[in-house]
Design an enzyme around this catalytic site. Structure first.
Site: not given
Length: 625
Positions: A209, A413
């Protein structure tokens, strides 16, 4: 002169000035009224003027701006001001408008060919799938026996992918074809923020991430580099293969051109245009006058004899007849494009959770809507808004209305969060997806404030009360613990959403998750998507799932009504008649305006972080930041 004489003289002067001002105002109002009358007469006498397509004309595809999934609906009055003052930036062009024009031109007997004039077109690397979509449509156009000609001063890498479809590529003799491959480079602020003594409070889950890395590092982490290399290599391979196939070049020629360009250029004596010609990327070199002469000889001259027989993209789109919604069952198309934010947002600006949920509810309540295609072109954003949209998808499925997700260039996402629950997911081979991870980012300025003698202190009634001072004060440790727990819970929710929607084991989702980005072709292998295909394939799939053979597709989006368009036209013409000249306004544009625009973009970027819980499922690297 007596005092009374002075007063009378001053009074006459004042009255004269007032009369002069009254005359100027009256003249201005008269001009405005005349402009309104002229607009009304032209718009309503005989109805809308018909756009005529010349017989044997070339359709000129000359997009000036960024190719996007969904363009913002222009504000009529703002559009009128921009038209009158000439201060507008190039407008985004919807990829589906270009496709619609190409498809119509294929069967339009009036259209002889397509001329590609791509000098003003820009497509970011993260939107590669849009380029391939357009390239495929140009190939289909040529299958109908019509030709494609590309003209230009130079060609960027993205422009050349479309130009490679042309039967003849013409370039200026001082032009160039530049290919750089695909890269992902960011700006990192860790040391800068440390100098400003800004505290970066980061909460995240996921090895890959990397959305928050610019604020906590001065370079890209190795896991982020690994993920980026993987999907960028696929993009580059797809590009090279597409161009080599279109230009009948040997495999590896495109990559060699990019990797050995200095040597190739040296062999051409430093002449970039000759290098492109010798390499087979262009067919001929011509100056602008020679290009025009060639087009006139090929398609004939226009009525004025100054150009060639042609019709531009916007005029051609205007000439296409609107297809009315008939009695057949409907497949509703709902587009979630841009950053996902909480609340309502106009289409093309951002994907507002409440806005998309409203469209989904409208499709749910419409008895004539038998299935929904959710077109997702987003790198994510607010986790809360993503869940609001997903609730709408689940409601449709519970009502027996199939939902098919068609992924655009980006569905990562939060964009994947809202996709996971669909009955089927279709992606392009170059779609950027995945990035299953969560993060939170809250900067505080207690150290910065202390540098200039500003401090925060006080009392509260609980251990949680000090959070009210965060900002100029630090985030209390207990709240850091709370935020981190919330982020971890959010990640667990994300895994659960994907596992439930895709019928996968949670541990497996965690393994391929961790915030890592995947390309569409790999996502198929990982079971993150069901099929590789186009927007049209997704619509056909929705019809199949709904068990309908005849159907109409309807876009659920709020459009500018005719009254707003009318007043926009009137305002623009009135301003022009009042003497506001576009060319003069453009001469007064400066670098300051561009600077302000840049500041506005950055402000808008940070304004997109509006999740009520401060929790984000967003792939910032995916959208090119």
């Amino acid at each position: 002169m007596t005092v009374w004489g002075f007063i009378k003289g001053f009074g006459k002067l004042l009255i004269g000035l007032l009369l002069l001002l009254q005359g100027i105002v009256g003249l201005f109002l008269l001009i405005v009224i005349l402009g309104l009358v002229a607009a009304a007469m032209s718009d309503f006498s005989g109805g809308k003027s018909e756009v005529k397509v010349p017989e044997g004309a070339a359709l000129v595809l000359n997009p000036r701006g960024v190719i996007v999934e969904q363009a913002a609906t222009p504000d009529p009055f703002e559009e009128a001001l921009e038209e009158a003052f000439g201060g507008s930036d190039p407008d985004p062009i919807e990829v589906h408008d270009l496709v619609r024009a190409i498809r119509a031109a294929k069967d339009d007997e009036r259209i002889k060919a397509i001329v590609l004039d791509l000098g003003g077109m820009f497509v970011p690397s993260s939107s590669a799938s849009k380029l391939h979509y357009l390239a495929d449509e140009l190939d289909k156009f040529k299958e109908g026996g019509k030709q494609v000609v590309a003209v230009g001063d130079s060609y960027t890498q993205s422009q050349y992918l479309l130009a490679s479809r042309a039967d003849k590529i013409i370039m200026n003799d001082l032009g160039s074809v530049m290919m750089t491959g695909y890269g992902r480079y960011g700006t990192y602020y860790k040391s800068f923020l440390e100098k400003l003594k800004v505290t970066t409070n980061v909460f995240r889950v996921g090895t890959f991430k990397s959305a928050i890395e610019p604020f906590i590092r001065d370079d890209m982490s190795e896991p982020a580099k690994e993920a980026n290399r993987a999907f960028l290599s696929v993009l580059w391979n797809q590009y090279a293969s597409s161009v080599e196939g279109a230009r009948t070049l040997n495999q590896g020629e495109v990559k060699r051109y990019a990797n050995e360009y200095a040597d190739i250029l040296r062999a051409a004596g430093g002449d970039m245009a000759k290098a492109a010609l010798d390499y087979g990327f262009v067919d001929t070199l011509m100056s602008r006058p020679d290009q025009l002469e060639f087009l006139q000889e090929t398609f004939g001259k226009d009525k004025k004899g100054k150009s060639f027989k042609r019709i531009g993209l916007n005029k051609y789109l205007e000439a296409l007849e609107d297809v009315e919604d008939g009695d057949a069952p409907n497949i509703a198309v709902i587009t979630a494009a841009g950053t996902i934010v909480d609340g309502s947002q106009p289409p093309g600006v951002a994907a507002g959770g409440d806005t998309i949920a409203k469209y989904l509810k409208k499709a749910l309540d419409d008895e004539n809507v038998k299935a929904v295609v959710l077109r997702v072109d987003s790198g994510g954003g607010s986790a809360f808004a993503s869940e609001v949209m997903r609730d709408g998808v689940l409601a449709l499925k519970e009502a027996g209305k199939p939902v098919v997700v068609s992924m655009g260039s980006l569905a990562a996402s939060g964009g994947y969060w809202i996709s996971a629950a669909a009955d089927e997911i279709w992606a392009a081979p170059t779609t950027i997806t995945g990035s299953i991870g969560i993060f939170g980012f809250i900067p505080t300025f207690e150290n910065s404030a202390a540098e200039v003698g500003v401090y925060v202190d006080g009392v509260g009634t609980s251990t949680l009360s000090p959070i009210t001072a965060a900002g100029l004060g630090p985030i209390p440790e207990v709240w850091q613990d709370i935020f981190q727990q919330s982020i971890e819970h959010g990640y667990a929710e994300f895994l659960s959403v994907v596992a439930e929607g895709r019928g996968l084991d949670t541990a497996y989702v965690d393994e391929i998750g961790q915030g890592r980005v995947w390309i569409g072709s790999k996502a198929l292998d990982l079971k993150l998507v069901d099929n590789l295909g186009s927007y049209d394939d997704a619509i056909a799939a929705a019809a199949r799932l709904a068990k309908i053979e005849t159907y109409d597709t309807v876009d659920m989006v709020e459009e500018v009504n005719p009254l707003e368009k009318f007043f926009s036209s009137m305002s623009s013409r009135a301003l022009k008649m009042a003497g506001f000249d576009k060319a003069e306004a453009r001469r007064h544009q400066s670098a300051l305006r561009k600077l302000i625009a840049g500041v506005e973009r950055e402000a808008a970027f940070f304004n997109e972080f509006n999740d009520p819980n401060g929790t984000y499922a967003r792939c910032i690297a995916c959208d090119g930041r």
